[in-house]
Design an enzyme around this catalytic site. Structure first.
Site, mmCIF file in Angstrom:
data_model
loop_
_atom_site.group_PDB
_atom_site.id
_atom_site.type_symbol
_atom_site.label_atom_id
_atom_site.label_comp_id
_atom_site.label_asym_id
_atom_site.label_seq_id
_atom_site.Cartn_x
_atom_site.Cartn_y
_atom_site.Cartn_z
ATOM 1 N N GLU A 133 -9.177 9.070 5.346
ATOM 2 C CA GLU A 133 -9.252 7.668 4.915
ATOM 3 C C GLU A 133 -10.332 7.432 3.859
ATOM 4 O O GLU A 133 -10.281 6.448 3.121
ATOM 5 C CB GLU A 133 -9.463 6.746 6.120
ATOM 6 C CG GLU A 133 -8.217 6.612 6.976
ATOM 7 C CD GLU A 133 -8.137 5.284 7.701
ATOM 8 O OE1 GLU A 133 -8.586 4.268 7.134
ATOM 9 O OE2 GLU A 133 -7.625 5.270 8.821
ATOM 10 N N GLU B 159 0.849 -1.195 0.000
ATOM 11 C CA GLU B 159 0.000 0.000 0.000
ATOM 12 C C GLU B 159 0.880 1.239 0.000
ATOM 13 O O GLU B 159 1.876 1.308 0.727
ATOM 14 C CB GLU B 159 -0.876 0.091 1.268
ATOM 15 C CG GLU B 159 -1.913 -0.955 1.451
ATOM 16 C CD GLU B 159 -2.653 -0.777 2.784
ATOM 17 O OE1 GLU B 159 -2.806 0.374 3.265
ATOM 18 O OE2 GLU B 159 -3.079 -1.800 3.351
ATOM 19 N N GLU C 141 -13.885 5.568 -0.575
ATOM 20 C CA GLU C 141 -14.767 4.615 0.109
ATOM 21 C C GLU C 141 -15.459 5.307 1.275
ATOM 22 O O GLU C 141 -14.819 5.666 2.265
ATOM 23 C CB GLU C 141 -13.956 3.413 0.596
ATOM 24 C CG GLU C 141 -13.292 2.632 -0.531
ATOM 25 C CD GLU C 141 -12.292 1.601 -0.029
ATOM 26 O OE1 GLU C 141 -12.712 0.646 0.644
ATOM 27 O OE2 GLU C 141 -11.080 1.762 -0.281
#
Length: 340
Positions: free
Chosen positions: A318, A260, A310
């Site tokens: 985030e 990531e 998301e």
């Protein structure tokens, strides 16, 4: 996502430009914590349309695995952290996991790695990782499958990260990480590590030049380590982990895969903007083919975080790591052809 690398101390800043080389392909994490994401078949088509060659998924999803059949995409398949306890303690559970999520797809899906757990070391589940890896490996072998088994770690495993050559695992992490390093080294399997210059920058922006965090080709040398010059934080973090792996007995043969790395385009965090996210990701795509000062010329297999914004992730940055909106429009443009 964990952003716990120590920001680098800074020396004098002479100017330096770096040449860029290419890498064969680059992957992207496919997170599914959104209420409005496209169907898996549309997601796979979006990967292919953008010249993205590999995908990492955080847990087995049979609908996604079905969509990946025959796609040609390399797949990193994760286990749920909550599955580590049964995977570690019960070989039959590991066998069932492989029979459910790997064996039915093995002929048509190109599995690159299975990662047992994500960012659980150090922590209460840390001791479950190696036995989970061992049971999964045994189950794969029993099924006649040769998929490498590894785990993904955050840089919070490091006790020392500056200068990079002094990188070392923390006392809390080393008892767990050491045997994992030995397991991986003996099999020629890489360790997965999540690398986030953004969090180091946003924690101490007065100490870390933005260009250094963004991998800008015009960034000045910010760290000099025994004569080795670092003009970007990505390389400095990665080399600190390489140094730690070597100290833990992995030698120079154990490779790292960046499972990531990303930069948020919003969410209110310091430095979180569309402009900075576009700069970081495009600079990264052009950069990773040239290796790091500790592994020059050795392309770094890298998975960008993430494909989509998301909305079910924690509020703040985030929710804004995606390169695409859930409607598949671009948050910003990424030229993946620059990596080939």
């Amino acid at each position: 996502i964990k952003g716990t690398i120590n920001p680098m101390q800074l020396s004098d800043l002479p100017s330096m430009c770096s040449s860029r080389a290419g890498v064969q392909g680059i992957g992207v994490n496919y997170g599914m914590m959104g209420s409005d994401l496209p169907s898996p078949d549309k997601v796979v088509a979006l990967y292919k349309a953008n010249n993205i060659t590999d995908v990492r998924i955080f847990h087995p999803d049979t609908n996604v695995l079905e969509a990946l059949r025959g796609s040609g995409l390399g797949v990193v398949l994760g286990t749920l952290n909550s599955d580590l306890a049964p995977l570690a303690s019960d070989a039959s559970y590991a066998a069932s996991w492989v029979q459910s999520y790997v064996q039915p797809f093995a002929g048509a899906v190109s599995f690159r790695y299975i990662n047992a757990g994500n960012e659980v070391i150090p922590g209460e589940s840390a001791a479950l990782v190696l036995p989970s890896m061992q049971n999964l490996e045994a189950a794969l072998r029993a099924a006649g499958l040769s998929v490498p088994v590894t785990t993904a770690m955050a840089t919070s495993v490091l006790g020392t990260s500056y200068p990079p050559s002094q990188g070392a695992f923390s006392e809390a992490a080393l008892p767990t990480v050491g045997p994992i390093v030995s397991f991986l080294a003996s099999r020629g399997t890489p360790l997965l590590v999540n690398v986030y210059p953004y969090f180091a920058y946003s924690a101490e922006p007065s100490s870390v030049p933005l260009d250094y965090a963004l991998l800008s080709s015009s960034a000045a040398v910010a760290v000099t380590d025994n004569g080795v010059e670092y003009a970007n934080m990505f390389d400095a973090i990665l080399d600190a982990v390489y140094a730690a792996v070597e100290k833990a007995g992995g030698g120079e043969s154990l490779e790292l895969v960046v499972s990531e790395t990303g930069w948020p385009s919003g969410g209110g965090g310091y430095g979180a903007s569309v402009e900075n996210a576009a700069a970081y990701i495009n600079n990264l795509v052009r950069h990773v083919g040239r290796g790091t000062p500790r592994r020059p010329g050795k392309a770094v297999e890298t998975y960008i975080f993430a494909m989509f914004n998301e909305n079910q992730k924690p509020e703040g940055v985030e929710q804004y790591f995606g390169m695409f909106q859930p409607d598949m429009s671009q948050v910003y443009h990424v030229d993946f052809s620059a990596s080939s």
